[in-house]
Scaffold this motif. Structure first.
Motif, PDB file in Angstrom:
ATOM      1  N   PRO A  16      -2.809   1.433  -4.825  1.00  0.00           N
ATOM      2  CA  PRO A  16      -2.800   2.892  -4.748  1.00  0.00           C
ATOM      3  C   PRO A  16      -4.197   3.500  -4.875  1.00  0.00           C
ATOM      4  O   PRO A  16      -5.045   2.998  -5.614  1.00  0.00           O
ATOM      5  CB  PRO A  16      -1.942   3.286  -5.961  1.00  0.00           C
ATOM      6  CG  PRO A  16      -2.219   2.200  -6.952  1.00  0.00           C
ATOM      7  CD  PRO A  16      -2.389   0.938  -6.143  1.00  0.00           C
ATOM      8  N   ASN A  17      -4.425   4.607  -4.135  1.00  0.00           N
ATOM      9  CA  ASN A  17      -5.598   5.412  -4.433  1.00  0.00           C
ATOM     10  C   ASN A  17      -5.258   6.330  -5.608  1.00  0.00           C
ATOM     11  O   ASN A  17      -4.151   6.278  -6.145  1.00  0.00           O
ATOM     12  CB  ASN A  17      -6.072   6.187  -3.198  1.00  0.00           C
ATOM     13  CG  ASN A  17      -5.028   7.164  -2.661  1.00  0.00           C
ATOM     14  OD1 ASN A  17      -4.241   7.740  -3.412  1.00  0.00           O
ATOM     15  ND2 ASN A  17      -5.017   7.349  -1.350  1.00  0.00           N
ATOM     16  N   LEU A  18      -6.184   7.172  -6.003  1.00  0.00           N
ATOM     17  CA  LEU A  18      -5.976   7.970  -7.211  1.00  0.00           C
ATOM     18  C   LEU A  18      -4.839   8.969  -7.069  1.00  0.00           C
ATOM     19  O   LEU A  18      -4.120   9.248  -8.026  1.00  0.00           O
ATOM     20  CB  LEU A  18      -7.268   8.692  -7.589  1.00  0.00           C
ATOM     21  CG  LEU A  18      -8.443   7.787  -7.980  1.00  0.00           C
ATOM     22  CD1 LEU A  18      -9.647   8.627  -8.379  1.00  0.00           C
ATOM     23  CD2 LEU A  18      -8.062   6.837  -9.116  1.00  0.00           C
ATOM     24  N   ASP A  73       0.869  -1.177   0.000  1.00  0.00           N
ATOM     25  CA  ASP A  73       0.000   0.000   0.000  1.00  0.00           C
ATOM     26  C   ASP A  73       0.906   1.226   0.000  1.00  0.00           C
ATOM     27  O   ASP A  73       1.516   1.539   1.026  1.00  0.00           O
ATOM     28  CB  ASP A  73      -0.896  -0.013   1.243  1.00  0.00           C
ATOM     29  CG  ASP A  73      -1.942   1.085   1.230  1.00  0.00           C
ATOM     30  OD1 ASP A  73      -2.251   1.588   0.141  1.00  0.00           O
ATOM     31  OD2 ASP A  73      -2.443   1.447   2.304  1.00  0.00           O
ATOM     32  N   PRO A  74       1.036   1.926  -1.125  1.00  0.00           N
ATOM     33  CA  PRO A  74       2.030   3.001  -1.245  1.00  0.00           C
ATOM     34  C   PRO A  74       1.579   4.276  -0.543  1.00  0.00           C
ATOM     35  O   PRO A  74       1.208   5.270  -1.183  1.00  0.00           O
ATOM     36  CB  PRO A  74       2.148   3.186  -2.757  1.00  0.00           C
ATOM     37  CG  PRO A  74       0.790   2.847  -3.270  1.00  0.00           C
ATOM     38  CD  PRO A  74       0.283   1.733  -2.392  1.00  0.00           C
ATOM     39  N   VAL A  75       1.612   4.253   0.784  1.00  0.00           N
ATOM     40  CA  VAL A  75       1.125   5.381   1.581  1.00  0.00           C
ATOM     41  C   VAL A  75       2.067   6.567   1.405  1.00  0.00           C
ATOM     42  O   VAL A  75       3.213   6.534   1.836  1.00  0.00           O
ATOM     43  CB  VAL A  75       1.033   5.003   3.072  1.00  0.00           C
ATOM     44  CG1 VAL A  75       0.556   6.195   3.892  1.00  0.00           C
ATOM     45  CG2 VAL A  75       0.107   3.815   3.260  1.00  0.00           C
ATOM     46  N   MET A  76       1.558   7.613   0.777  1.00  0.00           N
ATOM     47  CA  MET A  76       2.358   8.827   0.587  1.00  0.00           C
ATOM     48  C   MET A  76       1.674  10.058   1.151  1.00  0.00           C
ATOM     49  O   MET A  76       2.327  10.986   1.590  1.00  0.00           O
ATOM     50  CB  MET A  76       2.663   9.022  -0.894  1.00  0.00           C
ATOM     51  CG  MET A  76       3.673   8.020  -1.425  1.00  0.00           C
ATOM     52  SD  MET A  76       3.937   8.154  -3.194  1.00  0.00           S
ATOM     53  CE  MET A  76       2.524   7.280  -3.822  1.00  0.00           C
ATOM     54  N   VAL A  77       0.347  10.047   1.165  1.00  0.00           N
ATOM     55  CA  VAL A  77      -0.409  11.174   1.701  1.00  0.00           C
ATOM     56  C   VAL A  77      -1.563  10.635   2.522  1.00  0.00           C
ATOM     57  O   VAL A  77      -2.289   9.746   2.077  1.00  0.00           O
ATOM     58  CB  VAL A  77      -0.957  12.070   0.574  1.00  0.00           C
ATOM     59  CG1 VAL A  77      -1.776  13.212   1.132  1.00  0.00           C
ATOM     60  CG2 VAL A  77       0.192  12.636  -0.259  1.00  0.00           C
ATOM     61  N   ALA A  78      -1.738  11.167   3.736  1.00  0.00           N
ATOM     62  CA  ALA A  78      -2.840  10.752   4.584  1.00  0.00           C
ATOM     63  C   ALA A  78      -4.153  11.307   4.033  1.00  0.00           C
ATOM     64  O   ALA A  78      -4.166  12.224   3.209  1.00  0.00           O
ATOM     65  CB  ALA A  78      -2.624  11.241   6.002  1.00  0.00           C
ATOM     66  N   THR A  79      -5.282  10.751   4.494  1.00  0.00           N
ATOM     67  CA  THR A  79      -6.591  11.226   4.055  1.00  0.00           C
ATOM     68  C   THR A  79      -6.733  12.719   4.283  1.00  0.00           C
ATOM     69  O   THR A  79      -7.373  13.430   3.518  1.00  0.00           O
ATOM     70  CB  THR A  79      -7.696  10.473   4.816  1.00  0.00           C
ATOM     71  OG1 THR A  79      -7.521   9.075   4.614  1.00  0.00           O
ATOM     72  CG2 THR A  79      -9.069  10.876   4.314  1.00  0.00           C
ATOM     73  N   SER A  80      -6.131  13.236   5.348  1.00  0.00           N
ATOM     74  CA  SER A  80      -6.218  14.652   5.683  1.00  0.00           C
ATOM     75  C   SER A  80      -5.399  15.520   4.748  1.00  0.00           C
ATOM     76  O   SER A  80      -5.531  16.732   4.733  1.00  0.00           O
ATOM     77  CB  SER A  80      -5.719  14.872   7.113  1.00  0.00           C
ATOM     78  OG  SER A  80      -4.345  14.535   7.191  1.00  0.00           O
ATOM     79  N   ASP A 106       3.453  -2.306 -16.578  1.00  0.00           N
ATOM     80  CA  ASP A 106       4.558  -2.256 -17.533  1.00  0.00           C
ATOM     81  C   ASP A 106       5.891  -1.985 -16.848  1.00  0.00           C
ATOM     82  O   ASP A 106       6.958  -2.356 -17.373  1.00  0.00           O
ATOM     83  CB  ASP A 106       4.296  -1.184 -18.590  1.00  0.00           C
ATOM     84  CG  ASP A 106       3.110  -1.511 -19.486  1.00  0.00           C
ATOM     85  OD1 ASP A 106       2.715  -2.693 -19.531  1.00  0.00           O
ATOM     86  OD2 ASP A 106       2.575  -0.586 -20.122  1.00  0.00           O
ATOM     87  N   GLU A 107       5.840  -1.347 -15.683  1.00  0.00           N
ATOM     88  CA  GLU A 107       7.055  -1.024 -14.939  1.00  0.00           C
ATOM     89  C   GLU A 107       7.462  -2.121 -13.953  1.00  0.00           C
ATOM     90  O   GLU A 107       8.418  -1.948 -13.209  1.00  0.00           O
ATOM     91  CB  GLU A 107       6.882   0.301 -14.205  1.00  0.00           C
ATOM     92  CG  GLU A 107       6.797   1.503 -15.130  1.00  0.00           C
ATOM     93  CD  GLU A 107       6.609   2.818 -14.413  1.00  0.00           C
ATOM     94  OE1 GLU A 107       6.817   3.871 -15.044  1.00  0.00           O
ATOM     95  OE2 GLU A 107       6.245   2.802 -13.211  1.00  0.00           O
ATOM     96  N   GLY A 108       6.726  -3.240 -13.950  1.00  0.00           N
ATOM     97  CA  GLY A 108       7.177  -4.376 -13.161  1.00  0.00           C
ATOM     98  C   GLY A 108       6.243  -4.874 -12.091  1.00  0.00           C
ATOM     99  O   GLY A 108       6.548  -5.873 -11.427  1.00  0.00           O
ATOM    100  N   CYS A 109       5.091  -4.231 -11.892  1.00  0.00           N
ATOM    101  CA  CYS A 109       4.134  -4.731 -10.902  1.00  0.00           C
ATOM    102  C   CYS A 109       3.484  -6.026 -11.404  1.00  0.00           C
ATOM    103  O   CYS A 109       3.225  -6.176 -12.596  1.00  0.00           O
ATOM    104  CB  CYS A 109       3.040  -3.694 -10.644  1.00  0.00           C
ATOM    105  SG  CYS A 109       3.551  -2.303  -9.644  1.00  0.00           S
ATOM    106  N   GLN A 110       3.189  -6.921 -10.470  1.00  0.00           N
ATOM    107  CA  GLN A 110       2.484  -8.147 -10.824  1.00  0.00           C
ATOM    108  C   GLN A 110       0.979  -7.916 -10.917  1.00  0.00           C
ATOM    109  O   GLN A 110       0.295  -8.519 -11.740  1.00  0.00           O
ATOM    110  CB  GLN A 110       2.778  -9.238  -9.791  1.00  0.00           C
ATOM    111  CG  GLN A 110       4.227  -9.662  -9.734  1.00  0.00           C
ATOM    112  CD  GLN A 110       4.725 -10.194 -11.068  1.00  0.00           C
ATOM    113  OE1 GLN A 110       4.125 -11.094 -11.662  1.00  0.00           O
ATOM    114  NE2 GLN A 110       5.819  -9.617 -11.551  1.00  0.00           N
ATOM    115  N   ALA A 111       0.469  -7.051 -10.035  1.00  0.00           N
ATOM    116  CA  ALA A 111      -0.961  -6.724 -10.029  1.00  0.00           C
ATOM    117  C   ALA A 111      -1.132  -5.367  -9.367  1.00  0.00           C
ATOM    118  O   ALA A 111      -0.364  -4.984  -8.480  1.00  0.00           O
ATOM    119  CB  ALA A 111      -1.763  -7.789  -9.281  1.00  0.00           C
ATOM    120  N   VAL A 112      -2.154  -4.632  -9.824  1.00  0.00           N
ATOM    121  CA  VAL A 112      -2.451  -3.311  -9.265  1.00  0.00           C
ATOM    122  C   VAL A 112      -3.945  -3.218  -9.010  1.00  0.00           C
ATOM    123  O   VAL A 112      -4.753  -3.454  -9.923  1.00  0.00           O
ATOM    124  CB  VAL A 112      -2.028  -2.175 -10.227  1.00  0.00           C
ATOM    125  CG1 VAL A 112      -2.294  -0.812  -9.584  1.00  0.00           C
ATOM    126  CG2 VAL A 112      -0.561  -2.307 -10.612  1.00  0.00           C
TER     127      VAL A 112
END
Length: 274
Positions: free
Chosen positions: A142-144, A109-116, A171-177
């Motif tokens: 990822p979320n949007l 889960d690529p957490v970069m920004v909190a809901t707030s 295409d960059e190497g993820c197995q599933a998104v």
């Protein structure tokens, strides 16, 4: 993936949420609610509440590695959920652990920004995440906003744009998104898309619940996928079950009055109703 029934062992590698609605605390509640034994590795300590994150203290890389080693050398781990990794060193450390232990299933889960809207990551972490961790994950959630950051594209406003940006990550190497469309407000239904290598995309739709109490929704969904994947034959079924659980938790928690901001989900809604 070999199924681990009836009691899978799951691990969360994530930040701590002092208010209990997201992060490690939400993950462990989710594991317990879904019948998985939960273990944890804390990557950061946050001072936060329903209004947002006030302060972050990153756990040193050697301590992150020591926590992982202590658990994994003793307890079989069937699935891992990875959440907040606040700096490049943390990302490198977790990637090294995954390469060492060859775990059967990993949700990132690529957490970069909190809901707030509070920033939870610093410069260069996105590139490190893409280079070191994304190729090791079985599914990315990822979320949007996170999807936009990872693909360097404008925030998706349609199914087509969600699919196009999800395909970039494949295409960059993820197995599933699993592209989460909950932040789109153009429909009474929330739409997510699961993209897997060599498979047709699968659409998941659910009725929107009109509530602001959604703190920790992303953490809870990724943890639910980790808890449920060992019990299901494929990722599609695990995601469907996880989404059903999260929808129920949002519904059950919509009238809670915990704090004065964005409240949490009711993680144990099934137990309470039963």
């Amino acid at each position: 993936m070999a199924l681990a029934k009836p009691y899978p062992r799951a691990m969360t590698i994530a930040g701590s949420d002092s208010s209990g609605g997201a992060g490690i605390q939400a993950d462990l509640k989710t594991f317990a609610a879904l019948g998985a034994y939960g273990t944890s590795v804390i990557t950061a300590i946050t001072a936060q509440n329903t209004f947002g994150v006030q302060q972050v203290m990153v756990v040193p890389p050697n301590m992150i590695e020591a926590q992982c080693a202590a658990v994994m050398s003793d307890i079989r781990i069937d699935a891992i959920k990875i959440g907040m990794l606040a700096d490049v060193e943390s990302i490198h450390t977790v990637a090294k652990v995954l390469q060492q232990y060859h775990l059967p299933f990993t949700v990132l889960d690529p957490v970069m920004v909190a809901t707030s809207g509070s920033a939870l990551s610093i410069e260069n972490t996105v590139q490190a995440l893409k280079q070191w961790l994304m190729p090791l994950a079985d599914v990315l959630t990822p979320n949007l906003f996170e999807l936009s950051t990872l693909t360097h594209r404008p925030i998706a406003t349609s199914d087509q744009e969600m699919l196009e940006q999800g395909q970039i990550l494949l295409d960059e190497g993820c197995q599933a998104v699993l592209v989460k469309g909950g932040h789109r407000n153009d429909s009474e239904e929330a739409t997510d898309w699961l993209l897997e290598v060599s498979c047709e995309p699968v659409c998941f739709k659910s009725l929107r619940i009109k509530t602001s109490h959604t703190h920790g929704t992303g953490c809870t969904l990724s943890a639910a996928i980790a808890a449920l994947r060992p019990k299901h034959e494929n990722l599609v079924n695990a995601v469907a079950a996880a989404k059903s659980y999260v929808h129920g938790a949002i519904d059950a928690g919509q009238h809670w009055h915990l704090g004065h901001g964005y409240g949490p989900l009711a993680h144990f809604w099934r137990i309470k109703r039963d």
